[in-house]
Design an enzyme around this catalytic site. Structure first.
Site, short mmCIF file in Angstrom:
data_model
loop_
_atom_site.label_atom_id
_atom_site.label_comp_id
_atom_site.label_asym_id
_atom_site.label_seq_id
_atom_site.Cartn_x
_atom_site.Cartn_y
_atom_site.Cartn_z
N THR A 78 0.85 -1.20 0.00
CA THR A 78 0.00 0.00 0.00
C THR A 78 0.88 1.24 0.00
O THR A 78 2.08 1.16 -0.28
CB THR A 78 -0.99 -0.03 1.19
OG1 THR A 78 -1.96 1.00 1.02
CG2 THR A 78 -0.31 0.16 2.54
N ASN A 79 0.31 2.40 0.30
CA ASN A 79 1.09 3.64 0.35
C ASN A 79 0.57 4.54 1.48
O ASN A 79 -0.37 4.17 2.18
CB ASN A 79 1.05 4.36 -1.00
CG ASN A 79 -0.38 4.67 -1.42
OD1 ASN A 79 -1.08 5.39 -0.73
ND2 ASN A 79 -0.82 4.08 -2.52
N HIS A 80 1.16 5.73 1.61
CA HIS A 80 0.85 6.59 2.77
C HIS A 80 -0.40 7.44 2.64
O HIS A 80 -0.67 8.27 3.50
CB HIS A 80 2.02 7.55 3.01
CG HIS A 80 3.25 6.87 3.53
ND1 HIS A 80 3.27 6.22 4.73
CD2 HIS A 80 4.50 6.75 3.00
CE1 HIS A 80 4.48 5.72 4.94
NE2 HIS A 80 5.24 6.03 3.90
#
Ligand code: CTP
Length: 399
Positions: free
Chosen positions: A208-210
């Protein structure tokens, strides 16, 4: 909140449906309205003034002169309100409205109100069908007053027929659409994608990412305030999803793609704020991947570009807005995306700008339009950035 700053007088009259005025009051308050309840004497046989005063946060008014000798100025009340909603409206009070009788505070406010009046009649089937009732309703309708319902269903008498007060949710919806009717995006349906996506490796792990989803949620909120019908297609986010929109939760880039393909054809515009994963694990292991060698290679496959897909589907009456999060060659990269994804404008977010990007409550962006027109916005709260983006979209849609 759709009714922020709106002042509503909720009139409650003597009908068994008065018990539903309590949830109605709660719903109006929940949308941000300032609610003043006025009851008739007989309404208080069906619903306690204490309940209504706790829910509205104000003493309930009923008499022209209260027990403590306070004069309840009906003229002031009539001028204070943005909307006068009588729910339930009994046959008796309807008749008073039709003839202009003025025997209690509620009837006096009716005569002095300058604001729009909405009524939700509630009575037994035969009373509702009586020619006198029909005639009274016609009289107030001719005066431009809005009649909600009544609904068909089981009545307190045990009969089944027309006469039930409309459900509080339906009444709320009518009030909201009345206030949104003059807003710039009234009647427009807009999709917003937001948050990260999660690409599963196995049942316990994902890539995933931030992205926090804050920017997308701020945009969705601003669109709702402008009267749009909003579908928020959001990956897993911790942020509170605001009321007044349709939330379509998704997990992976593919889920988001499918939801967008399904909802875009009936939308007037889409704003793509999601940080969609560009790659996902090529295979999904349905069992937890066990630790073995020192190095592990994880083959990845490209996901479909959702914005570009919508760019291809876009008709001449639809608008598409994208975001570009860049760390270098910002303008060049953003302009490339503007063209390759067939966007109407792109919001450039440079991670080099302090206070911009993931997780913060502020953002600093440049709006880049086709034909080399740019708008450079200073550092501001995400909600102000959102209003600016929505304003640009409104201008394009109305051009
Ligand atoms: N976007 C999308 N679907 C993807 C990738 C991106 O809809 N699979 C959208 C984003 O929501 C954003 C725009 O495309 O509105 C640009 O996203 P960004 O991640 O900046 O660009 P990419 O096209 O993915 O290119 P790169 O990551 O190489 O910069």
């Amino acid at each position: 909140m759709h009714l922020s700053g709106k002042r509503i007088i909720l009139g409650v009259t003597g009908s068994i449906a008065a018990y539903k005025s309590a949830p109605l009051c709660r719903l109006l308050k929940g949308e941000g309205a300032d609610v003043q309840v006025i009851t008739t004497r007989s309404a208080e046989d069906f619903v306690s003034p204490l309940t209504l005063s706790v829910l509205s946060g104000k003493p309930v008014l009923s008499e022209m002169i209260s027990e403590d000798n306070t004069w309840n100025n009906h003229i002031d009340l009539g001028m204070w309100a943005d909307l006068f909603l009588i729910a339930p409206l009994s046959a008796h009070t309807l008749s008073a409205f039709a003839t202009g009788t003025c025997e209690n505070l509620l009837q006096a406010v009716y005569l002095s109100a300058r604001c729009p009046v909405f009524v939700a009649p509630a009575m037994d089937h035969d009373m509702y069908l009586h020619p006198a009732t029909k005639q009274n309703l016609e009289v107030i309708k001719q005066r431009g007053q809005h009649i909600i319902g009544p609904a068909h269903g089981e009545l307190a008498s045990g009969l089944v027929g027309e006469g039930r007060m409309e459900e509080p949710e339906v009444i709320l919806e009518k009030v909201i659409s009345f206030f949104s009717a003059n807003k710039p995006l009234a009647g427009k349906s807009i999709i917003v994608t937001a948050g990260p996506t999660q690409e599963a490796i196995d049942p316990v792990r994902f890539i995933t990412n931030h992205s926090s989803g804050k920017m997308g949620i701020a945009i969705a909120t601003s669109l709702v305030e402008m009267g749009a019908h909003v579908k928020l297609i959001a990956g897993p986010v911790q942020e509170k999803i605001p009321a007044g929109l349709i939330h379509i939760p998704v997990i992976s880039a593919d889920d988001m793609l499918q939801a967008c393909i399904q909802h875009f054809p009936t939308a007037d515009a889409a704003i793509m704020t999601a940080a969609v994963a560009d790659y996902r694990p090529s295979t999904f292991s349905d069992k937890k991947v066990k630790k073995s060698e020192d190095d592990l290679q994880l083959p990845l496959s490209k996901t479909v570009d959702i914005a570009a897909t919508l760019g291809k589907m876009k008709t001449k009456n639809q608008f598409l807005v994208g975001f570009a999060l860049e760390t270098n060659d910002e303008m060049v990269n953003a302009e490339k995306k503007l063209n390759s994804k067939n966007l109407d404008f792109i919001v450039l977010n440079s991670l080099n700008d302090k206070g911009a990007g993931f997780g913060t409550d502020t953002n600093k962006v440049t709006l880049i339009f086709k034909g080399n027109k740019n708008i450079d916005l200073p550092l501001m709260s995400k909600s102000k950035v959102a209003s600016n983006i929505v304003e640009s979209l409104v201008n394009l849609m109305h051009a």
